[in-house]
Design a protein around this motif. Structure first.
Motif, PDB file in Angstrom:
ATOM      1  N   THR A  90       0.809  -1.219   0.000  1.00  0.00           N
ATOM      2  CA  THR A  90       0.000   0.000   0.000  1.00  0.00           C
ATOM      3  C   THR A  90       0.843   1.270   0.000  1.00  0.00           C
ATOM      4  O   THR A  90       0.301   2.366   0.025  1.00  0.00           O
ATOM      5  CB  THR A  90      -0.941   0.020   1.220  1.00  0.00           C
ATOM      6  N   TYR A  91       2.165   1.121  -0.042  1.00  0.00           N
ATOM      7  CA  TYR A  91       3.040   2.297  -0.016  1.00  0.00           C
ATOM      8  C   TYR A  91       2.879   3.116  -1.284  1.00  0.00           C
ATOM      9  O   TYR A  91       2.867   2.579  -2.394  1.00  0.00           O
ATOM     10  CB  TYR A  91       4.510   1.894   0.140  1.00  0.00           C
ATOM     11  N   ARG A  92       2.746   4.403  -1.104  1.00  0.00           N
ATOM     12  CA  ARG A  92       2.679   5.335  -2.228  1.00  0.00           C
ATOM     13  C   ARG A  92       3.619   6.496  -1.923  1.00  0.00           C
ATOM     14  O   ARG A  92       3.689   6.979  -0.794  1.00  0.00           O
ATOM     15  CB  ARG A  92       1.250   5.893  -2.411  1.00  0.00           C
ATOM     16  N   ILE A  93       4.322   6.930  -2.944  1.00  0.00           N
ATOM     17  CA  ILE A  93       5.200   8.091  -2.790  1.00  0.00           C
ATOM     18  C   ILE A  93       4.323   9.308  -2.538  1.00  0.00           C
ATOM     19  O   ILE A  93       3.353   9.553  -3.253  1.00  0.00           O
ATOM     20  CB  ILE A  93       6.062   8.286  -4.051  1.00  0.00           C
ATOM     21  N   LYS A  94       4.690  10.057  -1.495  1.00  0.00           N
ATOM     22  CA  LYS A  94       3.881  11.224  -1.129  1.00  0.00           C
ATOM     23  C   LYS A  94       4.791  12.411  -0.836  1.00  0.00           C
ATOM     24  O   LYS A  94       5.903  12.248  -0.344  1.00  0.00           O
ATOM     25  CB  LYS A  94       3.056  10.929   0.130  1.00  0.00           C
ATOM     26  N   SER A  95       4.299  13.564  -1.135  1.00  0.00           N
ATOM     27  CA  SER A  95       4.964  14.801  -0.772  1.00  0.00           C
ATOM     28  C   SER A  95       3.898  15.758  -0.259  1.00  0.00           C
ATOM     29  O   SER A  95       2.862  15.938  -0.890  1.00  0.00           O
ATOM     30  CB  SER A  95       5.682  15.423  -1.966  1.00  0.00           C
ATOM     31  N   THR A  96       4.176  16.340   0.875  1.00  0.00           N
ATOM     32  CA  THR A  96       3.205  17.267   1.474  1.00  0.00           C
ATOM     33  C   THR A  96       3.497  18.728   1.125  1.00  0.00           C
ATOM     34  O   THR A  96       2.821  19.622   1.630  1.00  0.00           O
ATOM     35  CB  THR A  96       3.184  17.103   3.002  1.00  0.00           C
ATOM     36  N   LEU A  97       4.482  18.941   0.259  1.00  0.00           N
ATOM     37  CA  LEU A  97       4.802  20.323  -0.105  1.00  0.00           C
ATOM     38  C   LEU A  97       3.655  20.933  -0.907  1.00  0.00           C
ATOM     39  O   LEU A  97       3.142  20.305  -1.839  1.00  0.00           O
ATOM     40  CB  LEU A  97       6.085  20.376  -0.933  1.00  0.00           C
ATOM     41  N   PRO A  98       3.272  22.125  -0.553  1.00  0.00           N
ATOM     42  CA  PRO A  98       2.190  22.761  -1.297  1.00  0.00           C
ATOM     43  C   PRO A  98       2.634  23.081  -2.734  1.00  0.00           C
ATOM     44  O   PRO A  98       3.793  23.314  -3.001  1.00  0.00           O
ATOM     45  CB  PRO A  98       1.903  24.048  -0.510  1.00  0.00           C
ATOM     46  N   VAL A  99       1.736  23.018  -3.619  1.00  0.00           N
ATOM     47  CA  VAL A  99       1.878  23.351  -5.040  1.00  0.00           C
ATOM     48  C   VAL A  99       2.777  22.358  -5.797  1.00  0.00           C
ATOM     49  O   VAL A  99       2.347  21.755  -6.763  1.00  0.00           O
ATOM     50  CB  VAL A  99       2.378  24.805  -5.263  1.00  0.00           C
ATOM     51  N   VAL A 100       4.023  22.169  -5.350  1.00  0.00           N
ATOM     52  CA  VAL A 100       4.960  21.320  -6.093  1.00  0.00           C
ATOM     53  C   VAL A 100       4.918  19.849  -5.651  1.00  0.00           C
ATOM     54  O   VAL A 100       5.567  18.998  -6.265  1.00  0.00           O
ATOM     55  CB  VAL A 100       6.406  21.853  -5.989  1.00  0.00           C
ATOM     56  N   GLY A 101       4.156  19.547  -4.601  1.00  0.00           N
ATOM     57  CA  GLY A 101       4.075  18.185  -4.074  1.00  0.00           C
ATOM     58  C   GLY A 101       3.718  17.145  -5.121  1.00  0.00           C
ATOM     59  O   GLY A 101       4.423  16.140  -5.272  1.00  0.00           O
ATOM     60  N   PRO A 102       2.643  17.355  -5.896  1.00  0.00           N
ATOM     61  CA  PRO A 102       2.290  16.368  -6.928  1.00  0.00           C
ATOM     62  C   PRO A 102       3.390  16.189  -7.981  1.00  0.00           C
ATOM     63  O   PRO A 102       3.612  15.074  -8.464  1.00  0.00           O
ATOM     64  CB  PRO A 102       1.019  16.943  -7.551  1.00  0.00           C
ATOM     65  N   LEU A 103       4.093  17.251  -8.310  1.00  0.00           N
ATOM     66  CA  LEU A 103       5.190  17.144  -9.274  1.00  0.00           C
ATOM     67  C   LEU A 103       6.332  16.306  -8.699  1.00  0.00           C
ATOM     68  O   LEU A 103       6.892  15.444  -9.383  1.00  0.00           O
ATOM     69  CB  LEU A 103       5.694  18.543  -9.672  1.00  0.00           C
ATOM     70  N   ILE A 104       6.668  16.532  -7.446  1.00  0.00           N
ATOM     71  CA  ILE A 104       7.719  15.749  -6.786  1.00  0.00           C
ATOM     72  C   ILE A 104       7.322  14.272  -6.742  1.00  0.00           C
ATOM     73  O   ILE A 104       8.143  13.394  -7.036  1.00  0.00           O
ATOM     74  CB  ILE A 104       7.983  16.296  -5.367  1.00  0.00           C
ATOM     75  N   GLU A 105       6.078  13.987  -6.417  1.00  0.00           N
ATOM     76  CA  GLU A 105       5.600  12.608  -6.396  1.00  0.00           C
ATOM     77  C   GLU A 105       5.745  11.966  -7.778  1.00  0.00           C
ATOM     78  O   GLU A 105       6.207  10.829  -7.896  1.00  0.00           O
ATOM     79  CB  GLU A 105       4.139  12.556  -5.951  1.00  0.00           C
TER      80      GLU A 105
END
Length: 98
Positions: A16-31
């Protein structure tokens, strides 16, 4: 035989592990970048190795369970033989032929 408590530890894959980033705005790009940088290694090598380990773990747990059954059966056999010996010794003492 009921499922061994060890069974819960056989699957070591982080399914169930998924790469996640909690950074606003750029989080989805980092993921997205992290996912695409690692997916080829993960799928080609790591997933296969981990699945082999999971299968080995399951086989070992099954073998341990079978060995535990054998040990329990042998312990019961030893107890039964000890009881028979004790009964025979007591009977011989009563007969005076010990």
């Amino acid at each position: 035989r009921p499922t061994s408590p060890l069974h819960q530890y056989t699957d070591v894959a982080l399914r169930t592990y998924r790469i996640k980033s909690t950074l606003p705005v750029v989080g989805p790009l980092i993921e997205w970048i992290r996912h695409n940088m690692t997916v080829h290694i993960k799928e080609a090598y790591l997933d296969r190795i981990i699945e082999q380990q999971v299968n080995l773990n399951r086989l070992l747990v099954e073998e341990i369970a079978a060995l535990q059954d054998d040990v329990a059966r042998l312990q019961a056999d030893v107890a039964e033989l000890a009881q028979k010996r004790s009964d025979k010794t007591a009977a011989n003492k009563e007969d005076g032929s010990a």
